[in-house]
Design an enzyme around this catalytic site. Structure first.
Site, PDB file in Angstrom:
ATOM      1  N   ALA A  61      -4.252 -85.237  59.761  1.00  9.34           N
ATOM      2  CA  ALA A  61      -5.172 -84.094  59.732  1.00  9.34           C
ATOM      3  C   ALA A  61      -6.371 -84.447  58.859  1.00  9.34           C
ATOM      4  O   ALA A  61      -6.258 -85.254  57.934  1.00  9.34           O
ATOM      5  CB  ALA A  61      -4.459 -82.882  59.172  1.00  9.34           C
ATOM      6  N   GLY A 100      -0.312 -86.136  60.523  1.00 11.02           N
ATOM      7  CA  GLY A 100      -0.546 -85.599  61.864  1.00 11.02           C
ATOM      8  C   GLY A 100      -0.712 -86.694  62.903  1.00 11.02           C
ATOM      9  O   GLY A 100      -0.426 -86.496  64.081  1.00 11.02           O
ATOM     10  N   GLU A 103       2.692 -87.536  63.835  1.00 10.93           N
ATOM     11  CA  GLU A 103       3.240 -86.385  64.579  1.00 10.93           C
ATOM     12  C   GLU A 103       2.697 -86.371  66.014  1.00 10.93           C
ATOM     13  O   GLU A 103       3.420 -86.048  66.955  1.00 10.93           O
ATOM     14  CB  GLU A 103       2.902 -85.084  63.840  1.00 10.93           C
ATOM     15  CG  GLU A 103       3.665 -85.000  62.511  1.00 10.93           C
ATOM     16  CD  GLU A 103       3.316 -83.749  61.725  1.00 10.93           C
ATOM     17  OE1 GLU A 103       2.140 -83.627  61.334  1.00 10.93           O
ATOM     18  OE2 GLU A 103       4.198 -82.906  61.513  1.00 10.93           O
ATOM     19  N   GLU A 123       2.555 -86.216  53.982  1.00  9.92           N
ATOM     20  CA  GLU A 123       2.095 -84.861  53.664  1.00  9.92           C
ATOM     21  C   GLU A 123       2.590 -84.382  52.305  1.00  9.92           C
ATOM     22  O   GLU A 123       1.902 -83.649  51.597  1.00  9.92           O
ATOM     23  CB  GLU A 123       2.565 -83.867  54.740  1.00  9.92           C
ATOM     24  CG  GLU A 123       1.800 -83.951  56.052  1.00  9.92           C
ATOM     25  CD  GLU A 123       2.387 -84.956  57.030  1.00  9.92           C
ATOM     26  OE1 GLU A 123       3.109 -85.884  56.601  1.00  9.92           O
ATOM     27  OE2 GLU A 123       2.109 -84.805  58.240  1.00  9.92           O
TER      28      GLU A 123
END
Ligand SMILES: C/C=C(\C)C(=O)SCCNC(=O)CCNC(=O)[C@H](O)C(C)(C)COP(=O)(O)OP(=O)(O)OC[C@H]1O[C@@H](n2cnc3c(N)ncnc32)[C@H](O)[C@@H]1OP(=O)(O)O
Length: 719
Positions: A61, A100, A103, A123
């Site tokens: 992210a 992310g 992910e 994270e």
């Protein structure tokens, strides 16, 4: 952003394009959503490959977006849509797939990684959990124990380790995108049901409850108050015990709590602070981007005590040729043995050959004649250091950088001993020097930008986080430590015990309270410095009032302990007692409690009840106040520099962001008001008097920490 191309006729290639790390910004997410729809709607396209431009898959992210309003398509439905796609989607992982980014790859049906790629879910280091399905998919793919390890530590794993876990399907040494495209062609017609990780059962070991309990206990013990690691365990437990959809709901709830917590904000601030310190500047206007370092091939270390040994190891491990000098034969032999042991243990841990041949030992300072840079690490004594600098200046090439590992002495005085004072800087390492990440690079008034740039770069090469700071007593770290230690002693005088003060500081998140830390480092170290400064007064005939020095309150408690031979762990007695000298298990010492009672009685001090709040405020706010003075004086360029120094050098809990960020979180007006309160009660303690910059910041409406530099500039220009 993302780009779409059709390759080999039937493969839709989606390339993430967002330098420098292809983070999943709103624009990138929008690009992925649009281009996935396009690939699925084109009948010629039979499979899809997702990759990142410039050899980097995705750094996760976009952390910069966390502070603002959420815009663009959210990550979770985007990843679900990829997983639910009717055509196979292959992730081509080069460089990194983090957070992310991983992910996203877990939402794909296949993962091909380059052998040099690294993947992970970091994270937790940002105060979050893998909240885009990572906490639910990863345990389903690689099992609960491995997923717990990766998610609670945030560690990056190599492609080889990822393959072993089953996290990637294939690794390659060739062009990953080409390999992934061929792979995508091969699997184009294969059924996808067995490739959707969210549909997998979460395979758990039979003793899974015990495993969760053990991991939770370990995480609580090591988290020092950080909440994200605990939420990570809870999220993985949800994966292990609940159906996927309910697990996702639990992940969402936990994420919402973390996201709005002050800790996530602090850790995200700290992420950028660590990077900001690399963009150093000096009051002269010299900067990181306009000052070129000179390459260092061969370095020397003078003095092979604890610090010199650690520095030698750090240099050799990073591949530098080192000349290690110790003038005393016996000490040289001992140091050689100790350094070899450290190198061998380090190499064993890292699975490489020990860099023993990188070091040449010698007793003669002449042997450093041809090195590019010298780090002096002799005993912390100005007269001795001056002599060493005179010798070095006579012996070394004129272009050699001369650096001192002093922890607080005046760099300028050392520079004055040399022919080329512009090549002199401080390189203040922290013990153990081959382990601790922090390096203060200290510039004196004569230090050139070239010398600062070279020391900063050398620090980076040996794996340190280097912070450029100005020259003053104690530089940044030790200067701020002084009021903190002083308050701790005053609290003892006023009625507290070492155990209570330490407990409060450890509950706040310090790895060790101030007294346990002093016992570990040795009380005699500070004692010698205070004696050299004429502060400690072993001789009662000097006529100085015991609790007053230069018009200020002074606590001789540490000196009195040293006079009794209580130097801390090494003597088995200090602020605590230990089973034997060298033991690390600190126990409250009834002798010390009686000693404190007698001391208070002797000085007519009435013990009062000191609570948690008073300990925390007096110790931390006095230190923070000194931090503001340091900013005011231009010794640190910005609050980030101070915060990075405190987290990496002084075990300040990272989830509080660092002392200056903490002050901003508490509220500058509150810090000011409490300092005023304590200063009123203790007018003989100048470190409690709120400094000008703090007042100015409060008067300017307590701007966010990112805006402090503007106020600092104004304050400095008025001085
Ligand atoms: C919910 C949460 C989700 C879904 C998440 O994904 S949270 C984010 C998870 N990802 C990470 O934690 C990765 C963070 N980045 C890194 O660990 C490193 O930057 C790196 C390994 C990706 C690269 O390291 P390195 O080569 O040493 O380079 P820098 O660290 O100096 O970074 C280069 C510049 O990129 C900026 N950066 C890096 N990652 C991000 C990111 N995820 N979002 C925004 N910006 C990022 C970094 O700040 C550097 O920029 P400058 O400071 O130079 O301007």
């Amino acid at each position: 952003m993302a780009q779409y191309t059709r390759v080999s006729g039937s493969v839709g290639l989606i390339t993430l394009q967002s330098p420098p790390v292809n983070a999943l910004s709103a624009a990138v997410r929008q690009g992925i959503v649009d281009l996935m729809q396009r690939a699925l709607s084109e009948p010629e396209v039979k499979s899809v490959v997702i990759c990142g431009q410039n050899g980097i898959f995705c750094g996760g992210a976009d952390i910069k977006e966390f502070g603002g309003q959420m815009s663009g398509p959210p990550l979770i439905p985007m990843i679900h849509a990829i997983e639910a796609a009717s055509k196979p989607v292959v992730a081509a992982i080069e460089g990194i797939a983090l957070g992310g980014g991983l992910e996203l790859a877990l939402g794909c049906h296949y993962r091909i990684a380059h052998s040099k790629a690294r993947v992970g879910l970091p994270e937790v280091t940002l105060g979050l959990l893998p909240g885009a399905g990572g906490s639910q998919r990863l345990p389903r793919l690689i099992g609960v124990p491995a997923a717990l390890d990766l998610i609670t530590t945030g560690r990056h794993v190599t492609a080889a380790e990822a393959l072993k876990f089953g996290l990637v399907d294939q690794i390659t040494d060739h062009n990953t995108v080409n390999v992934a495209v061929k792979f995508a062609q091969r699997v184009a017609d294969q059924p996808l049901d067995a490739r959707r990780i969210s549909t997998y059962p979460c395979l758990c070991p039979s003793d899974v409850a015990v495993l969760f309990e053990e991991v939770m206990q370990r995480v609580r013990r090591t988290a020092r108050g950080a909440i994200a690691p605990i939420a990570c365990v809870q999220a993985v437990r949800a994966a292990a015990t609940l159906p996927y959809n309910q697990g996702m709901e639990r992940e969402r709830e936990l994420m919402a709590t973390l996201f709005t917590s002050g800790q996530a904000r602090a850790l995200q601030y700290f992420f950028f602070a660590q990077r900001a310190v690399g963009r150093w500047s000096m009051p002269s206007g010299a900067r990181w981007d306009t000052s070129k370092p000179r390459p260092v091939h061969k370095a020397a270390v003078i003095g092979l005590g604890t610090m010199g040994r650690g520095i030698t190891v750090a240099l050799a491990q990073a591949g530098f040729s080192v000349v290690a000098v110790e003038t005393q034969e016996k000490q040289l032999m001992e140091a050689k043995q100790a350094i070899s042991g450290m190198l061998e243990r380090g190499a064993k841990r890292r699975g490489v050959a020990p860099a023993l041949d990188k070091i040449n030992y010698g007793r003669n300072i002449q042997s450093v004649a041809d090195v590019d840079l010298v780090i002096e690490a002799v005993f912390e004594d100005m007269a001795l250091k001056k002599k060493v600098f005179q010798q070095l200046s006579a012996v070394c090439k004129p272009s050699t950088f001369l650096c001192s590992n002093t922890s607080g002495l005046d760099i300028d005085q050392l520079a004055c001993q040399t022919r080329n004072p512009e090549l002199v800087v401080g390189m203040h390492f922290f013990a153990p020097a081959h382990v601790m990440k922090l390096l203060e690079v200290v510039y004196g008034p004569k230090s050139s930008p070239l010398a600062v740039a070279t020391a900063m770069q050398l620090g980076k090469k040996i794996g340190k986080v280097s912070v450029a700071v100005g020259n003053c007593r104690g530089f940044v770290g030790n200067r701020m430590l002084k009021p903190y230690l002083e308050q701790a002693l005053f609290l003892l005088e006023e009625g507290a015990t070492p155990e209570f003060v330490d407990q409060v500081l450890e509950e706040f998140g310090f790895a060790m309270g101030v007294f346990r830390m002093s016992d570990l480092s040795g009380l005699d170290v500070g004692w010698k410095v205070r004696m050299a400064d004429g502060l400690a007064m072993p001789d009662p005939t000097t006529g100085q009032p015991t609790r007053l020095r230069q018009g200020r309150r002074y606590s001789p408690l540490g000196d009195l302990l040293c006079e009794q031979g209580r130097f801390g762990q090494k003597t088995g007695r200090g602020w605590y007692q230990y089973d034997k000298p060298g033991s690390q298990v600190a126990k409250p010492d009834p002798w010390l409690h009686s000693f404190l009672d007698e001391y208070r009685a002797r000085h007519a001090l009435v013990a009062h009840r000191i609570d948690h709040q008073e300990v925390l405020e007096r110790c931390l706010y006095s230190m923070i106040n000194e931090g503001f003075r340091i900013l005011e004086d231009g010794i640190a360029a910005g609050p980030e520099d101070i915060d990075v120094i405190y987290v990496f050098g002084y075990s300040w809990p990272r989830h509080h962001g660092g002392p200056m960020f903490y002050a901003a979180t508490v509220g500058l007006n509150k810090v000011l008001e409490r300092l005023e309160h304590y200063y009123q009660a203790h007018p003989d303690v100048p470190s409690l008097q709120p400094c000008h910059l703090l007042r100015k910041l409060v008067a300017s409406g307590s701007p966010p920490i990112q805006k402090w530099r503007e106020v600092i500039k104004k304050v400095r220009s008025q001085l």
